[in-house]
Design an enzyme around this catalytic site. Structure first.
Site, PDB file in Angstrom:
ATOM      1  N   HIS A 236     -57.448 -79.207  -6.265  1.00 30.54           N
ATOM      2  CA  HIS A 236     -56.471 -78.360  -5.599  1.00 30.54           C
ATOM      3  C   HIS A 236     -55.537 -79.227  -4.755  1.00 30.54           C
ATOM      4  O   HIS A 236     -55.984 -80.201  -4.135  1.00 30.54           O
ATOM      5  CB  HIS A 236     -57.208 -77.344  -4.705  1.00 30.54           C
ATOM      6  CG  HIS A 236     -56.302 -76.291  -4.163  1.00 30.54           C
ATOM      7  ND1 HIS A 236     -55.450 -76.525  -3.114  1.00 30.54           N
ATOM      8  CD2 HIS A 236     -56.080 -75.008  -4.547  1.00 30.54           C
ATOM      9  CE1 HIS A 236     -54.749 -75.425  -2.871  1.00 30.54           C
ATOM     10  NE2 HIS A 236     -55.116 -74.492  -3.730  1.00 30.54           N
ATOM     11  N   ARG A 279     -52.958 -75.424  -8.174  1.00 34.08           N
ATOM     12  CA  ARG A 279     -53.981 -75.791  -9.157  1.00 34.08           C
ATOM     13  C   ARG A 279     -53.599 -75.223 -10.514  1.00 34.08           C
ATOM     14  O   ARG A 279     -52.714 -74.343 -10.612  1.00 34.08           O
ATOM     15  CB  ARG A 279     -55.365 -75.305  -8.726  1.00 34.08           C
ATOM     16  CG  ARG A 279     -55.387 -73.889  -8.197  1.00 34.08           C
ATOM     17  CD  ARG A 279     -56.748 -73.533  -7.661  1.00 34.08           C
ATOM     18  NE  ARG A 279     -56.684 -72.350  -6.835  1.00 34.08           N
ATOM     19  CZ  ARG A 279     -57.630 -71.433  -6.766  1.00 34.08           C
ATOM     20  NH1 ARG A 279     -58.713 -71.564  -7.492  1.00 34.08           N
ATOM     21  NH2 ARG A 279     -57.503 -70.389  -5.976  1.00 34.08           N
ATOM     22  N   LYS A 282     -52.077 -71.553 -11.856  1.00 30.67           N
ATOM     23  CA  LYS A 282     -51.785 -70.662 -10.724  1.00 30.67           C
ATOM     24  C   LYS A 282     -50.273 -70.651 -10.486  1.00 30.67           C
ATOM     25  O   LYS A 282     -49.518 -71.374 -11.118  1.00 30.67           O
ATOM     26  CB  LYS A 282     -52.544 -71.117  -9.471  1.00 30.67           C
ATOM     27  CG  LYS A 282     -54.047 -71.096  -9.601  1.00 30.67           C
ATOM     28  CD  LYS A 282     -54.688 -69.713  -9.566  1.00 30.67           C
ATOM     29  CE  LYS A 282     -54.325 -68.845  -8.445  1.00 30.67           C
ATOM     30  NZ  LYS A 282     -55.416 -68.257  -7.700  1.00 30.67           N
ATOM     31  N   ASP A 285     -45.943 -72.067  -5.303  1.00 30.53           N
ATOM     32  CA  ASP A 285     -45.913 -71.612  -3.912  1.00 30.53           C
ATOM     33  C   ASP A 285     -45.214 -72.702  -3.095  1.00 30.53           C
ATOM     34  O   ASP A 285     -45.521 -73.889  -3.250  1.00 30.53           O
ATOM     35  CB  ASP A 285     -47.376 -71.403  -3.462  1.00 30.53           C
ATOM     36  CG  ASP A 285     -47.536 -71.067  -1.979  1.00 30.53           C
ATOM     37  OD1 ASP A 285     -46.590 -71.302  -1.211  1.00 30.53           O
ATOM     38  OD2 ASP A 285     -48.623 -70.593  -1.612  1.00 30.53           O
ATOM     39  N   CYS A 287     -45.475 -73.825  -0.148  1.00 32.45           N
ATOM     40  CA  CYS A 287     -46.212 -74.749   0.729  1.00 32.45           C
ATOM     41  C   CYS A 287     -46.688 -75.987  -0.022  1.00 32.45           C
ATOM     42  O   CYS A 287     -46.871 -77.057   0.563  1.00 32.45           O
ATOM     43  CB  CYS A 287     -47.370 -74.065   1.443  1.00 32.45           C
ATOM     44  SG  CYS A 287     -48.687 -73.490   0.372  1.00 32.45           S
ATOM     45  N   TYR A 288     -46.851 -75.857  -1.372  1.00 29.95           N
ATOM     46  CA  TYR A 288     -47.281 -77.032  -2.135  1.00 29.95           C
ATOM     47  C   TYR A 288     -46.160 -78.057  -2.274  1.00 29.95           C
ATOM     48  O   TYR A 288     -46.397 -79.168  -2.757  1.00 29.95           O
ATOM     49  CB  TYR A 288     -47.831 -76.623  -3.508  1.00 29.95           C
ATOM     50  CG  TYR A 288     -49.037 -75.722  -3.389  1.00 29.95           C
ATOM     51  CD1 TYR A 288     -50.134 -76.118  -2.625  1.00 29.95           C
ATOM     52  CD2 TYR A 288     -49.073 -74.481  -4.000  1.00 29.95           C
ATOM     53  CE1 TYR A 288     -51.231 -75.290  -2.484  1.00 29.95           C
ATOM     54  CE2 TYR A 288     -50.170 -73.643  -3.866  1.00 29.95           C
ATOM     55  CZ  TYR A 288     -51.243 -74.050  -3.099  1.00 29.95           C
ATOM     56  OH  TYR A 288     -52.326 -73.231  -2.965  1.00 29.95           O
ATOM     57  N   ASP A 337     -43.369 -68.513   0.737  1.00 28.80           N
ATOM     58  CA  ASP A 337     -44.096 -68.968  -0.446  1.00 28.80           C
ATOM     59  C   ASP A 337     -43.232 -68.823  -1.706  1.00 28.80           C
ATOM     60  O   ASP A 337     -43.001 -69.764  -2.455  1.00 28.80           O
ATOM     61  CB  ASP A 337     -45.389 -68.122  -0.461  1.00 28.80           C
ATOM     62  CG  ASP A 337     -46.107 -67.984  -1.774  1.00 28.80           C
ATOM     63  OD1 ASP A 337     -45.564 -68.390  -2.795  1.00 28.80           O
ATOM     64  OD2 ASP A 337     -47.235 -67.447  -1.766  1.00 28.80           O
ATOM     65  N   ASP A 344     -43.295 -66.930   7.081  1.00 27.36           N
ATOM     66  CA  ASP A 344     -44.330 -67.149   8.097  1.00 27.36           C
ATOM     67  C   ASP A 344     -44.225 -68.584   8.601  1.00 27.36           C
ATOM     68  O   ASP A 344     -43.536 -69.414   7.997  1.00 27.36           O
ATOM     69  CB  ASP A 344     -45.737 -66.822   7.563  1.00 27.36           C
ATOM     70  CG  ASP A 344     -46.132 -67.695   6.398  1.00 27.36           C
ATOM     71  OD1 ASP A 344     -46.294 -68.900   6.614  1.00 27.36           O
ATOM     72  OD2 ASP A 344     -46.265 -67.183   5.259  1.00 27.36           O
ATOM     73  N   HIS A 347     -45.632 -71.439   6.120  1.00 28.44           N
ATOM     74  CA  HIS A 347     -44.735 -71.815   5.029  1.00 28.44           C
ATOM     75  C   HIS A 347     -43.455 -72.460   5.539  1.00 28.44           C
ATOM     76  O   HIS A 347     -42.904 -73.350   4.892  1.00 28.44           O
ATOM     77  CB  HIS A 347     -44.454 -70.607   4.119  1.00 28.44           C
ATOM     78  CG  HIS A 347     -45.620 -70.294   3.236  1.00 28.44           C
ATOM     79  ND1 HIS A 347     -46.587 -69.391   3.601  1.00 28.44           N
ATOM     80  CD2 HIS A 347     -46.011 -70.825   2.050  1.00 28.44           C
ATOM     81  CE1 HIS A 347     -47.521 -69.377   2.651  1.00 28.44           C
ATOM     82  NE2 HIS A 347     -47.197 -70.230   1.705  1.00 28.44           N
TER      83      HIS A 347
HETATM   84  C1  LIG Z   1     -55.110 -80.353   6.951  1.00 31.94           C
HETATM   85  C2  LIG Z   1     -55.632 -79.136   6.310  1.00 31.94           C
HETATM   86  C3  LIG Z   1     -56.438 -78.206   7.115  1.00 31.94           C
HETATM   87  C4  LIG Z   1     -55.342 -78.939   4.996  1.00 31.94           C
HETATM   88  C5  LIG Z   1     -55.641 -77.737   4.242  1.00 31.94           C
HETATM   89  C6  LIG Z   1     -55.316 -78.009   2.824  1.00 31.94           C
HETATM   90  C7  LIG Z   1     -55.212 -76.756   1.986  1.00 31.94           C
HETATM   91  C8  LIG Z   1     -53.903 -76.019   1.953  1.00 31.94           C
HETATM   92  C9  LIG Z   1     -56.233 -76.367   1.261  1.00 31.94           C
HETATM   93  C10 LIG Z   1     -56.099 -75.210   0.363  1.00 31.94           C
HETATM   94  C11 LIG Z   1     -57.393 -74.503   0.188  1.00 31.94           C
HETATM   95  C12 LIG Z   1     -57.382 -73.553  -0.998  1.00 31.94           C
HETATM   96  C13 LIG Z   1     -58.480 -73.680  -1.998  1.00 31.94           C
HETATM   97  C14 LIG Z   1     -56.459 -72.649  -1.139  1.00 31.94           C
HETATM   98  C15 LIG Z   1     -56.400 -71.730  -2.309  1.00 31.94           C
HETATM   99  O1  LIG Z   1     -55.798 -70.616  -1.912  1.00 31.94           O
HETATM  100  P1  LIG Z   1     -55.284 -69.523  -2.936  1.00 31.94           P
HETATM  101  O2  LIG Z   1     -56.299 -69.253  -3.984  1.00 31.94           O
HETATM  102  O3  LIG Z   1     -54.809 -68.379  -2.107  1.00 31.94           O
HETATM  103  O4  LIG Z   1     -53.999 -70.244  -3.511  1.00 31.94           O
HETATM  104  P2  LIG Z   1     -53.617 -70.752  -4.981  1.00 31.94           P
HETATM  105  O5  LIG Z   1     -53.578 -69.567  -5.860  1.00 31.94           O
HETATM  106  O6  LIG Z   1     -52.249 -71.346  -4.778  1.00 31.94           O
HETATM  107  O7  LIG Z   1     -54.633 -71.790  -5.383  1.00 31.94           O
HETATM  108 ZN   LIG Z   2     -48.499 -71.154   0.342  1.00 32.63          ZN
END
Ligand SMILES: CC(C)=CCC/C(C)=C/CC/C(C)=C/COP(=O)(O)OP(=O)(O)O
Ligand SMILES: [Zn+2]
Length: 401
Positions: A236, A279, A282, A285, A287-288, A337, A344, A347
């Site tokens: 991820h 990942r 998916k 977004d 934030c990535y 996002d 927010d 983001h």
């Molecule tokens: C420094 C620090 C604390 C860093 C955090 C890093 C970080 C953003 C980790 C993500 C964790 C995670 C598995 C999100 C999936 O969310 P989702 O299933 O809602 O999102 P997706 O569909 O985009 O995978």
């Molecule tokens: Zn996001």
């Protein structure tokens, strides 16, 4: 090279891409692609590359709006944020880092309030909680310290009790090499990164908490090439950023399987949207833009340090700029996002951080950034995600304090 013009022909691709697969993700994917396409069409754009100085005024970063939004939330957060009560120090970091990236002025009384608030989150035995009187935890500890560093203010840096902070970091160390998020809590990639980044940014001795951590991190690299939060879990972007930044901090990046990491990371940028997914399979977004986007300058930095040759910036920086400015910016201030989501603070921080990285690569490639020079953001240090000037200010301060 991608340009808004290419996107105009997207409708065709969209129509012929209908393969009859109606899973939830594929339906959502199509809906988002259509929304972005509409956004493009509502912008009256001249081709960016053919004219050189096309009218891209609608892609201007609305600095005043974003600044007003961030300061408003710092002063008076709406009740909808009540569920983030354990993340109030994060909210300070997200807002302050975003303001610094925008190069916006933060009024002195706001700075004072943040310093006082974060002091009230500092645990008497070391580290920070998400709010006053809360349990010390590595995530809000990282957020509080990075916020104080971001402020670029001596009083803010002085407010950090380094002695108790170090005690807390050592208390979180686990015999596996990883770190507990808090005493007795979960052990995952976030805690390893938060502990190491916090330790390094305030000039505490990293080597005293480093034993076995690089090996623990490597045990989380998945068969896909990215990193999971724990051994044997799905790769991820969030965890991969944490892993790569932590390995860079430890100067142990060479332990990673570079080829599969690069393959996995580059393939997370989606060809229609231009943004990154977190990942495989998916949705994109905003934030990535940071979590995945920051991996490139980290990789490039390591390759350069080791004298290994690799083309720099193996992602489409201009496409990422486009996704952000066309899909994530709200005209009322703040970033999101994806187009139909609300803005927010989280983001807003990570979209701007990713945009700053994309701009750096776009400038290096052809001397231009989307929206023209008025859009130039402050440069960030991708290891910590604070501006380069804030990080340098802290480095200088902590060499003598
Ligand atoms: C420094 C620090 C604390 C860093 C955090 C890093 C970080 C953003 C980790 C993500 C964790 C995670 C598995 C999100 C999936 O969310 P989702 O299933 O809602 O999102 P997706 O569909 O985009 O995978
Ligand atoms: Zn996001």
């Amino acid at each position: 090279m991608a340009s808004p013009v290419q996107f105009r022909s997207f409708n065709e691709k969209y129509e012929c891409n209908d393969d009859g697969n109606f899973s939830f993700s594929s339906t959502e994917q199509k809906r988002i692609e259509a929304m972005l396409f509409e956004n493009y069409n509502s912008l009256v754009l001249e081709p960016f590359e053919s004219t050189g100085d096309a009218d891209l005024s609608e892609l201007t970063i609305l600095r005043q709006k974003h600044t007003a939004y961030l300061l408003r939330y710092l002063k008076n957060c709406p009740s909808s944020y009540a569920t983030l009560d354990a993340s109030r120090s994060w909210m300070c970091y997200w807002a302050v880092n975003a303001l610094k990236i925008l190069d916006a002025e933060i009024p002195a009384d706001v700075v004072q309030n943040i310093i006082a608030f974060l002091k009230s989150c500092e645990h008497p035995e070391g580290g920070y909680g998400g709010g006053p009187g809360q349990l010390a935890h590595l995530a809000p500890t990282y957020a509080s310290v990075m916020c104080l560093v971001s402020l670029q203010n001596e009083e803010a840096l002085k407010s950090i009790n380094k002695e108790t902070l170090f005690k807390f970091l050592k208390k979180c160390k686990h015999e596996s090499g990883g770190f507990y998020m808090h005493e007795g809590g979960e052990i995952d990639m976030r805690s390893a990164y938060c502990a190491l980044a916090t330790c390094e940014v305030v000039g505490l001795p990293l080597e005293q908490i480093s034993e076995g951590v690089a090996e623990w991190i490597i045990s989380c690299q998945s068969y896909e090439g990215g990193f999971g939060g724990e051994p044997y879990t799905e790769a991820h972007g969030g965890y991969t950023f944490c892993a790569v930044a932590a390995l860079v901090l430890l100067n142990r990046f060479r332990l990673a399987d570079m080829e599969s990491l690069l393959r996995w990371t580059t393939r997370r940028q989606m060809k229609y949207e231009g943004g990154f997914q977190g990942r495989t399979n998916k949705l994109v977004d905003g934030c990535y833009s940071f979590w995945q986007g920051a991996i490139f300058p980290l990789l490039d930095g390591e390759m350069e340090r080791e004298g290994r040759s690799l083309e720099k910036g193996l992602f489409e920086a201009r496409m990422l700029e486009e996704y952000i400015l066309v899909g994530c910016q709200s005209i009322h201030g703040g970033f999101k996002d994806k187009p139909d989501k609300p803005v927010d603070l989280y983001h807003t921080c990570y979209v701007l951080s990713g945009l700053s990285i994309a701009q750096k690569y776009s400038l290096a490639r052809d001397g231009k950034i989307l929206g023209g020079d008025v859009n130039i953001l402050s440069e960030i240090n991708p290891v910590f995600n604070v501006t380069v000037t804030s990080e340098q200010f802290a480095k200088e301060y902590f060499t003598s304090h």
